[in-house]
Write a protein that holds these residues in place. Structure first.
Motif, PDB file in Angstrom:
ATOM      1  N   ILE A 198      32.156  30.208  40.854  1.00 51.93           N
ATOM      2  CA  ILE A 198      32.758  30.990  39.786  1.00 51.93           C
ATOM      3  C   ILE A 198      34.154  30.476  39.474  1.00 51.93           C
ATOM      4  N   TRP A 199      34.595  30.791  38.273  1.00 52.61           N
ATOM      5  CA  TRP A 199      35.932  30.396  37.825  1.00 52.61           C
ATOM      6  C   TRP A 199      36.522  31.539  37.019  1.00 52.61           C
ATOM      7  N   LEU A 200      37.823  31.784  37.216  1.00 53.19           N
ATOM      8  CA  LEU A 200      38.543  32.801  36.452  1.00 53.19           C
ATOM      9  C   LEU A 200      39.922  32.275  36.113  1.00 53.19           C
ATOM     10  N   GLY A 201      40.333  32.480  34.876  1.00 52.74           N
ATOM     11  CA  GLY A 201      41.676  32.075  34.463  1.00 52.74           C
ATOM     12  C   GLY A 201      42.149  32.899  33.283  1.00 52.74           C
ATOM     13  N   LEU A 202      43.348  32.600  32.852  1.00 53.54           N
ATOM     14  CA  LEU A 202      43.938  33.287  31.704  1.00 53.54           C
ATOM     15  C   LEU A 202      43.408  32.696  30.407  1.00 53.54           C
ATOM     16  N   ALA A 203      43.332  33.532  29.395  1.00 48.73           N
ATOM     17  CA  ALA A 203      42.769  33.114  28.109  1.00 48.73           C
ATOM     18  C   ALA A 203      43.870  32.712  27.139  1.00 48.73           C
ATOM     19  N   ASP A 204      43.549  31.734  26.308  1.00 49.52           N
ATOM     20  CA  ASP A 204      44.418  31.355  25.196  1.00 49.52           C
ATOM     21  C   ASP A 204      43.867  31.845  23.861  1.00 49.52           C
ATOM     22  N   ARG A 205      42.548  31.987  23.794  1.00 45.39           N
ATOM     23  CA  ARG A 205      41.903  32.252  22.504  1.00 45.39           C
ATOM     24  C   ARG A 205      40.964  33.451  22.554  1.00 45.39           C
ATOM     25  N   VAL A 206      41.212  34.325  23.533  1.00 47.85           N
ATOM     26  CA  VAL A 206      40.440  35.562  23.679  1.00 47.85           C
ATOM     27  C   VAL A 206      41.439  36.695  23.864  1.00 47.85           C
ATOM     28  N   ASP A 207      41.374  37.718  22.997  1.00 46.19           N
ATOM     29  CA  ASP A 207      42.377  38.785  22.996  1.00 46.19           C
ATOM     30  C   ASP A 207      41.731  40.157  22.960  1.00 46.19           C
ATOM     31  N   SER A 208      42.357  41.097  23.659  1.00 45.12           N
ATOM     32  CA  SER A 208      41.946  42.490  23.544  1.00 45.12           C
ATOM     33  C   SER A 208      42.706  43.131  22.383  1.00 45.12           C
ATOM     34  N   VAL A 209      41.979  43.855  21.551  1.00 44.02           N
ATOM     35  CA  VAL A 209      42.612  44.521  20.410  1.00 44.02           C
ATOM     36  C   VAL A 209      42.806  46.012  20.668  1.00 44.02           C
ATOM     37  N   ARG A 210      42.478  46.463  21.877  1.00 47.28           N
ATOM     38  CA  ARG A 210      42.604  47.888  22.167  1.00 47.28           C
ATOM     39  C   ARG A 210      44.073  48.262  22.368  1.00 47.28           C
ATOM     40  N   PRO A 211      44.562  49.263  21.650  1.00 51.42           N
ATOM     41  CA  PRO A 211      45.967  49.674  21.823  1.00 51.42           C
ATOM     42  C   PRO A 211      46.119  50.657  22.979  1.00 51.42           C
ATOM     43  N   TYR A 212      47.231  50.556  23.671  1.00 52.63           N
ATOM     44  CA  TYR A 212      47.629  51.531  24.684  1.00 52.63           C
ATOM     45  C   TYR A 212      49.074  51.953  24.360  1.00 52.63           C
ATOM     46  N   PRO A 213      49.265  52.692  23.292  1.00 55.10           N
ATOM     47  CA  PRO A 213      50.628  52.937  22.806  1.00 55.10           C
ATOM     48  C   PRO A 213      51.459  53.854  23.686  1.00 55.10           C
ATOM     49  N   ARG A 214      50.802  54.760  24.434  1.00 46.42           N
ATOM     50  CA  ARG A 214      51.548  55.727  25.241  1.00 46.42           C
ATOM     51  C   ARG A 214      51.373  55.434  26.727  1.00 46.42           C
ATOM     52  N   LEU A 215      52.319  55.897  27.516  1.00 51.41           N
ATOM     53  CA  LEU A 215      52.188  55.751  28.967  1.00 51.41           C
ATOM     54  C   LEU A 215      50.919  56.435  29.456  1.00 51.41           C
ATOM     55  N   HIS A 216      50.564  57.559  28.848  1.00 49.50           N
ATOM     56  CA  HIS A 216      49.356  58.282  29.251  1.00 49.50           C
ATOM     57  C   HIS A 216      48.117  57.397  29.128  1.00 49.50           C
ATOM     58  N   ASP A 217      48.024  56.607  28.062  1.00 48.91           N
ATOM     59  CA  ASP A 217      46.871  55.740  27.864  1.00 48.91           C
ATOM     60  C   ASP A 217      46.786  54.683  28.966  1.00 48.91           C
ATOM     61  N   LEU A 218      47.912  54.072  29.280  1.00 48.24           N
ATOM     62  CA  LEU A 218      47.944  53.067  30.334  1.00 48.24           C
ATOM     63  C   LEU A 218      47.699  53.698  31.694  1.00 48.24           C
ATOM     64  N   TRP A 219      48.218  54.885  31.896  1.00 48.38           N
ATOM     65  CA  TRP A 219      48.016  55.596  33.164  1.00 48.38           C
ATOM     66  C   TRP A 219      46.521  55.798  33.404  1.00 48.38           C
ATOM     67  N   ARG A 220      45.810  56.237  32.380  1.00 48.86           N
ATOM     68  CA  ARG A 220      44.367  56.454  32.533  1.00 48.86           C
ATOM     69  C   ARG A 220      43.647  55.152  32.822  1.00 48.86           C
ATOM     70  N   MET A 221      44.054  54.065  32.163  1.00 50.64           N
ATOM     71  CA  MET A 221      43.414  52.768  32.374  1.00 50.64           C
ATOM     72  C   MET A 221      43.508  52.350  33.834  1.00 50.64           C
ATOM     73  N   VAL A 222      44.670  52.542  34.438  1.00 50.74           N
ATOM     74  CA  VAL A 222      44.876  52.105  35.818  1.00 50.74           C
ATOM     75  C   VAL A 222      44.282  53.102  36.809  1.00 50.74           C
ATOM     76  N   SER A 223      44.553  54.392  36.616  1.00 53.63           N
ATOM     77  CA  SER A 223      44.178  55.381  37.623  1.00 53.63           C
ATOM     78  C   SER A 223      42.669  55.603  37.697  1.00 53.63           C
ATOM     79  N   ARG A 224      41.943  55.258  36.644  1.00 58.04           N
ATOM     80  CA  ARG A 224      40.499  55.512  36.681  1.00 58.04           C
ATOM     81  C   ARG A 224      39.800  54.709  37.777  1.00 58.04           C
TER      82      ARG A 224
END
Length: 397
Positions: free
Chosen positions: A256-282
């Protein structure tokens, strides 16, 4: 004597923190470097068939930004897209069909598998149906990608060429996450930094290494390897499905191989701390195998490595201990230096680097909150689904 002992304790703790940072700098797979990108590749004489599987649940807000990029892939071989609508209530499936009719490109099939049975996370139940439909086409590769991931037109071509050239069973790229709001600037680059610290990319791609991880937003998987590793059935409980997938493949001898992307992007917004908190704590406590001792060790480690250095500087200054100031400042400096490459990768101001201890403190709180939610019986959650019994999540693979 009491003051002298207290000052010595501060200096000693700062020295241990500095030693930990020197070890991380030199001995943890150079995790802090961001130059692990798609490996050398050459185009194959014949391009293999590929099926793209997209699990989607209530993704109408992001599909217009992501799905057209998949349909527009400039791939010389045969490729088609299967979007699996996992019980959406916002018209995700209908919107996907409309986008395909409007934009054209690769063939799109939309299916709805119904509610997952007991023992399955909803996302992997959707992936299972997508893979089953794809196998009927006999592809050599499967591309598993999330509904919020936008691909440049040559993304699939580059992934396949890298997999063929390097003989990889899995080629995965960590999509560049959105960084626009204040909280995204503080938390998102650190999220990738911490992930790389846990799973150094260089070790993942090394044959014989036990380190295994993938990034679920973009995973190119050899179809026969998926069958051999029983993907996704073998990891059906997994909330952290990407790491579980990588472990399952590596457990069967896969490369297997894993690395950082140059041409693949997430378009999902996490504008508030609450949104990011849920992403991590889940999933944070699932990462610790729901083990209270691992939780205590993680909290202690975060305090020692990330919080002691900035605390030792003012504490040493107040107590008149120059050794504590010097050792704390040195540890903080090494920490800051290791974070700079990730900030550059995310095109963020380098002045944010000294704030990493603050972000680490937030992650500490998120991890503790994840454990609290677990013991309250709420379990892990994804896209409105709650999995009340995630106890086996981290044991998969």
């Amino acid at each position: 004597m009491g003051q002298t002992a207290r000052v010595s304790a501060i200096a000693w703790t700062a020295a241990v923190s500095l030693a930990a940072w020197l070890w991380l700098l030199l001995c943890q797979g150079f995790f802090w470097r961001t130059d692990v990108r798609l490996p050398p590749r050459r185009e194959p004489a014949e391009w293999p068939d590929v099926c793209v599987v997209v699990p989607a649940r209530d993704e109408a807000a992001v599909l217009p930004l992501s799905l057209p990029s998949l349909l527009a892939q400039d791939y010389p071989g045969r490729a088609e897209v299967f979007l699996v609508d996992d019980g959406s209530t916002d018209g995700t499936g209908e919107l996907a069909r409309e986008l395909a009719a409007r934009h054209g490109g690769l063939p799109l099939t939309v299916i709805s598998p119904g509610e997952p049975p007991a023992g399955w996370t909803g996302k992997l139940w959707a992936v299972r149906h997508g893979i089953a439909l794809a196998r009927a086409r006999g592809p050599e590769y499967l591309l598993l990608t999330d509904a919020d991931i936008a691909h440049e037109p040559d993304s699939l071509r580059l992934l396949v060429a890298a997999a063929r050239t390097g003989g990889f069973d899995v080629v995965s790229q960590m999509a560049r996450l959105r960084v626009a709001s204040l909280w995204e600037r503080l938390v998102v680059p650190a999220f990738v930094y911490f992930f790389a610290q846990l799973y150094p990319f260089r070790r993942i791609g090394r044959k014989g290494s036990r380190t295994a991880a993938a990034a679920g937003g973009c995973v190119l998987l050899r179809a026969d390897t998926a069958a051999q590793a029983r993907i996704p059935d073998a990891i059906r409980h997994a909330v952290i499905d990407d790491v579980a997938l990588a472990r399952a493949v590596k457990g069967t001898g896969g490369h297997i191989w894993l690395g950082l992307a140059d041409r693949v992007d997430s378009v999902r917004p996490y504008p508030r701390l609450h949104d990011l908190w849920r992403m991590v704590s889940r999933s944070a406590y699932a990462q610790l195998r729901h083990n209270p001792l691992l939780l205590l060790g993680t909290v202690a480690g975060l305090v020692l490595v990330y919080l002691v250095p900035p605390a030792a500087v003012p504490a040493g200054a107040v107590t008149g201990d120059p050794q504590a100031v010097l050792l704390g400042a040195a540890a903080w400096l090494v920490m800051t230096a290791t974070y700079l490459p990730m900030l550059r990768y995310y095109r963020q101001p380098l002045r944010l680097a000294p704030l990493l201890p603050f972000t680490a403190f937030l992650y500490l709180l998120m991890t503790v909150d994840s454990a609290v939610q677990h013991y309250r019986g709420r379990g892990a959650a994804w896209k409105g689904r709650t999995y009340a019994r995630p106890d086996t999540v981290a044991d998969e693979g």
